[in-house]
Design a protein around this motif. Structure first.
Motif, PDB file in Angstrom:
ATOM      1  N   GLY A 113       0.851  -1.208  -0.103  1.00 43.22           N
ATOM      2  CA  GLY A 113      -0.036   0.099   0.042  1.00 43.22           C
ATOM      3  C   GLY A 113       0.850   1.161  -0.017  1.00 43.22           C
ATOM      4  O   GLY A 113       2.047   1.166  -0.231  1.00 43.22           O
ATOM      5  N   GLY A 150      -4.230   3.247   4.298  1.00 43.58           N
ATOM      6  CA  GLY A 150      -4.135   1.981   3.376  1.00 43.58           C
ATOM      7  C   GLY A 150      -2.683   1.431   3.739  1.00 43.58           C
ATOM      8  O   GLY A 150      -2.360   0.554   2.797  1.00 43.58           O
ATOM      9  N   VAL A 209       0.070  -1.103   4.769  1.00 45.87           N
ATOM     10  CA  VAL A 209      -0.089  -2.111   5.574  1.00 45.87           C
ATOM     11  C   VAL A 209       1.398  -2.611   5.711  1.00 45.87           C
ATOM     12  O   VAL A 209       2.417  -2.408   5.019  1.00 45.87           O
ATOM     13  CB  VAL A 209      -0.623  -3.273   4.597  1.00 45.87           C
ATOM     14  CG1 VAL A 209      -0.632  -4.634   5.099  1.00 45.87           C
ATOM     15  CG2 VAL A 209      -1.973  -2.880   4.060  1.00 45.87           C
ATOM     16  N   THR A 258       3.003  -6.471   7.538  1.00 50.16           N
ATOM     17  CA  THR A 258       2.732  -7.661   7.919  1.00 50.16           C
ATOM     18  C   THR A 258       3.884  -8.180   8.498  1.00 50.16           C
ATOM     19  O   THR A 258       5.403  -7.765   8.050  1.00 50.16           O
ATOM     20  CB  THR A 258       2.502  -8.683   6.594  1.00 50.16           C
ATOM     21  OG1 THR A 258       3.230  -8.497   5.729  1.00 50.16           O
ATOM     22  CG2 THR A 258       0.953  -8.224   6.297  1.00 50.16           C
ATOM     23  N   ARG A 275      -0.836  -8.983  10.843  1.00 54.93           N
ATOM     24  CA  ARG A 275      -1.033  -7.803   9.828  1.00 54.93           C
ATOM     25  C   ARG A 275      -1.675  -6.490  10.343  1.00 54.93           C
ATOM     26  O   ARG A 275      -2.469  -6.742  11.264  1.00 54.93           O
ATOM     27  CB  ARG A 275      -1.900  -8.372   8.655  1.00 54.93           C
ATOM     28  CG  ARG A 275      -2.205  -7.257   7.674  1.00 54.93           C
ATOM     29  CD  ARG A 275      -3.201  -7.920   6.732  1.00 54.93           C
ATOM     30  NE  ARG A 275      -3.285  -7.261   5.443  1.00 54.93           N
ATOM     31  CZ  ARG A 275      -4.120  -6.080   5.260  1.00 54.93           C
ATOM     32  NH1 ARG A 275      -4.804  -5.633   6.368  1.00 54.93           N
ATOM     33  NH2 ARG A 275      -4.230  -5.613   4.141  1.00 54.93           N
ATOM     34  N   GLU A 290      -3.234  -2.553   9.362  1.00 53.76           N
ATOM     35  CA  GLU A 290      -3.429  -1.575   8.265  1.00 53.76           C
ATOM     36  C   GLU A 290      -4.058  -0.543   9.019  1.00 53.76           C
ATOM     37  O   GLU A 290      -4.737  -0.300   9.701  1.00 53.76           O
ATOM     38  CB  GLU A 290      -4.340  -2.188   7.334  1.00 53.76           C
ATOM     39  CG  GLU A 290      -4.673  -1.301   6.197  1.00 53.76           C
ATOM     40  CD  GLU A 290      -5.764  -1.841   5.152  1.00 53.76           C
ATOM     41  OE1 GLU A 290      -6.315  -1.047   4.438  1.00 53.76           O
ATOM     42  OE2 GLU A 290      -6.084  -3.015   5.460  1.00 53.76           O
ATOM     43  N   THR A 324      -6.094   2.439   9.202  1.00 52.91           N
ATOM     44  CA  THR A 324      -7.556   2.537   8.707  1.00 52.91           C
ATOM     45  C   THR A 324      -7.942   4.415   8.769  1.00 52.91           C
ATOM     46  O   THR A 324      -8.843   4.595   8.006  1.00 52.91           O
ATOM     47  CB  THR A 324      -8.585   2.092   9.403  1.00 52.91           C
ATOM     48  OG1 THR A 324      -8.335   2.044  10.670  1.00 52.91           O
ATOM     49  CG2 THR A 324      -8.264   0.485   9.236  1.00 52.91           C
TER      50      THR A 324
END
Length: 174
Positions: free
Chosen positions: A70, A76, A78, A80, A91, A93, A95
């Motif tokens: 992203g 957006g 991200v 991991t 993970r 992300e 938001t």
């Protein structure tokens, strides 16, 4: 012998029933005051690439496999990871993100236990300092409630939050 088995059975049933009465949500929150502006602190939270500087889990597994996708930062973005049993797999992300104010993250643990939480960092200027609050909340399924009978999640996760916030403070005050 029969009496011992009955006592053990009653004890197990009591623990299982007690676990069912535990709270349905988990909330862990810690805060710190940092001698820096929100504008200096915010980029270190809003950009997962900078987490290696302050993240409390980075040092638990220096060989942890990390990937980014992203946007580089902000909504957006991200992150991991997959590592040893101390850091597991998961993970994150972003938001929601408001410059120098807050960052909200969807946090999904995969291993060792599945869990879905929301994490939020809030930055509030206070004169020459900034109050930084790190909060995580999520639902406690029955397994999490049962684990909570024997293991204090607030203390365990809270200790990591305190370490991370102290690392963030040290990095921000340089």
């Amino acid at each position: 012998m029969k009496t011992i088995l009955v006592v053990i059975l009653v004890l197990v049933v009591t623990i299982l029933l007690y676990a069912a009465t535990r709270p349905g949500t988990l909330v862990v929150q810690r805060s710190i005051t940092i001698q820096a502006t929100p504008e200096k602190i915010y980029p270190m939270i809003n950009d997962f690439h900078q987490w290696q500087v302050w993240s409390p889990w980075q040092k638990l597994d220096p060989a942890m496999q990390v990937s980014f996708s992203g946007p580089d930062r902000g909504k957006g973005a991200v992150y991991t990871w997959e590592g040893n049993k101390k850091v597991g797999q998961g993970r994150m992300e972003i938001t929601d993100s408001a410059p120098s104010n807050h960052v909200t993250i969807k946090l999904d643990f995969i291993k060792p236990f599945e869990g879905h939480n929301v994490t939020e960092f809030t930055l509030e200027p206070e004169g020459d300092t900034t109050s930084v609050k790190w909060m995580m909340q999520g639902k406690n399924n029955y397994l999490a409630k049962l684990m909570g009978v024997f293991f204090n999640m607030d203390k365990a996760i809270g200790k990591d939050f305190e370490t991370g916030l102290n690392n963030l403070k040290a990095a921000s005050e340089k």
